[in-house]
Design an enzyme around this catalytic site. Structure first.
Site, PDB file in Angstrom:
ATOM      1  N   HIS A  44       0.836  -1.130  -0.017  1.00  0.00           N
ATOM      2  CA  HIS A  44       0.099   0.080  -0.145  1.00  0.00           C
ATOM      3  C   HIS A  44       0.913   1.234   0.000  1.00  0.00           C
ATOM      4  O   HIS A  44       2.074   1.330   0.674  1.00  0.00           O
ATOM      5  CB  HIS A  44      -1.090   0.045   1.151  1.00  0.00           C
ATOM      6  CG  HIS A  44      -2.132   0.878   1.100  1.00  0.00           C
ATOM      7  ND1 HIS A  44      -1.893   2.190   1.215  1.00  0.00           N
ATOM      8  CD2 HIS A  44      -3.419   0.785   0.645  1.00  0.00           C
ATOM      9  CE1 HIS A  44      -3.137   2.929   1.218  1.00  0.00           C
ATOM     10  NE2 HIS A  44      -4.117   2.188   0.968  1.00  0.00           N
ATOM     11  N   ASP A  53      -7.809  -4.090  -0.794  1.00  0.00           N
ATOM     12  CA  ASP A  53      -8.345  -4.171  -2.076  1.00  0.00           C
ATOM     13  C   ASP A  53      -8.311  -5.415  -2.533  1.00  0.00           C
ATOM     14  O   ASP A  53      -9.146  -6.212  -3.303  1.00  0.00           O
ATOM     15  CB  ASP A  53      -7.670  -3.436  -3.148  1.00  0.00           C
ATOM     16  CG  ASP A  53      -7.683  -1.756  -2.829  1.00  0.00           C
ATOM     17  OD1 ASP A  53      -8.864  -1.298  -2.388  1.00  0.00           O
ATOM     18  OD2 ASP A  53      -6.724  -1.135  -2.524  1.00  0.00           O
TER      19      ASP A  53
END
Length: 428
Positions: free
Chosen positions: A306, A363
């Site tokens: 991330h 995600d």
């Protein structure tokens, strides 16, 4: 305690003292708002080292893997709370009492319907239009229907607009899906929870009653919670930027949706599913793992690591547990889900991934959950926008509630031509 000051040496041996502000957590911030009076501005492409506002809503520490909403850790909220409970917290700053929660939830339920004329907007879209294109358009169009809540200077109008957007976004999102598959729109049901109602509007049909699966309902609720707000990201900053001009709330949220639509922002879980489709089967995973490790290969594993979280994504742990609950419940036979689970196993055990802290992120898991539920990838970012609406509204309200807020006006470093004389067309 004396105020901390930073001293900046300027060309010509001049200097200026800049106040250093301290928040309740995180880095100290140098206040450069007076620097312009000395004839200087800072250069910070992407505003990566610039605090654009003061906010008390969300705090992120990417190094430690911390995400707090109004001081509460995201892990606790996702497991112990529900989405409407979190909505109240984001909007009002404190957890609601039982009576406050019941009143808030009832008000949201009673405003889930949209004006009947909104249906005619959808008829103007092509059937193959991207759901985000439709959502962006119809959200902005709400300003033409709800003109009694457009005075952004009126706190009551701001509150009414907040309720309407949180209430109606699931209805609009489901309408985008139904239109794209040629099915009739489903009316909201006030007897269901926020997440259960959304699932009913997505998958229900008029010819038979829709039964909400409680495990799927909880998974959907957690997806909403884990995407509700994420500090000053691109879309939230876009909403604040639009709102600083006094634009109506529906236009501001439409602007946020447009920003979220970008593949570098809201399209990560959709990109993750496309990557799984490219891999195709478990036996091809080693080939793609080697490509991911090759610096000269353009292939990248999506859904791992991330930009903000350098250690781990605190949302991913809850989402991982939820993902496995859903797959166990549905017993889905899908080769891509087999690929996803094998990729997850490798990422958690392979030294390359561990050393680079490339753990599966929120995600990765949310995309798998939505695919297992039966939600098409084109709807992933729409659901992200649905969940994020309350965060956008909370930031928009906070900005307008703060005294002395100004229209945003970033500066630039001009690198074009210096002044020069115009040459008439006949002389060129």
């Amino acid at each position: 305690m004396a105020e901390k000051v930073a001293k900046l040496e300027l060309p010509g041996n001049d200097s200026i003292e800049l106040p250093v502000k301290q928040g309740t957590a995180g880095f100290d911030v140098i206040d450069i708002s007076k620097l312009g009076s000395k004839g200087y501005f800072t250069f910070d492409p992407g505003f990566l080292a610039t605090a654009s506002c003061e906010s008390a809503i969300t705090y992120i520490d990417g190094e430690q893997g911390i995400l707090l909403h109004r001081g509460y850790p995201i892990g606790q909220l996702a497991v112990e709370s529900n989405y409407l409970d979190l909505c109240y917290l984001l909007l009002y700053g404190e957890l609601p009492s039982k009576a406050q929660y019941e009143k808030f939830a009832a008000t949201v339920r009673n405003h889930t319907m949209v004006h009947q004329q909104v249906e005619f907007f959808f008829r103007g879209f092509r059937r193959d239009a991207h759901p985000m294109a439709m959502l962006c358009g119809v959200t902005g169009a709400l300003a033409s229907f709800y003109q009694d809540s457009l005075d952004v200077a009126d706190p009551k109008h701001r509150e009414i607009a907040a309720y309407r957007l949180v209430s109606k976004m699931p209805t609009l999102a489901a309408m985008c899906y139904k239109y794209s598959v040629g099915q009739p729109f489903q009316y909201p049901r006030n007897d269901l929870s926020y997440s259960g109602n959304f699932l009913s509007m997505m998958f229900g049909v008029p010819c038979e009653p829709y039964q909400v699966n409680p495990i799927i309902e909880r998974a959907m609720d957690r997806i909403f919670i884990l995407h509700a707000d994420h500090e000053q990201n691109a879309s939230t900053s876009t909403v604040r930027l639009a709102g600083s001009s006094g634009a109506n709330p529906f236009a501001c949220i439409a602007a946020g949706i447009a920003s979220l639509w970008g593949p570098a922002h809201g399209g990560a879980n959709e990109a993750c599913l496309k990557m799984l489709e490219e891999i195709g089967s478990v036996d091809r995973i080693p080939e793609f793992i080697e490509r991911a490790k090759d610096k000269n290969d353009p292939f990248r594993l999506m859904g791992f690591g991330h930009r903000v979280y350098k250690n781990f994504d605190p949302r991913a742990k809850v989402m991982r547990e939820t993902c496995h609950e859903v797959l166990t419940e549905l017993k889905v036979d899908d080769p891509l889900l087999d690929v996803a689970m094998e990729l997850e196993r490798i990422a958690l055990e392979d030294e390359y991934f561990i050393s680079k802290k490339l753990y599966p992120n929120v995600d990765f898991y949310s995309g798998i959950i939505m695919k297992a539920i039966g939600i098409p990838t084109s709807m992933f970012t729409v659901i992200f926008a649905l969940a994020r609406t309350v965060g956008w509204i909370a930031h928009w309200k906070e900005m307008l509630d703060q005294p002395g807020h100004k229209i945003s006006r970033p500066r630039q470093l001009y690198t074009g031509e210096a002044e020069r004389d115009f040459i008439k067309l006949s002389d060129r």
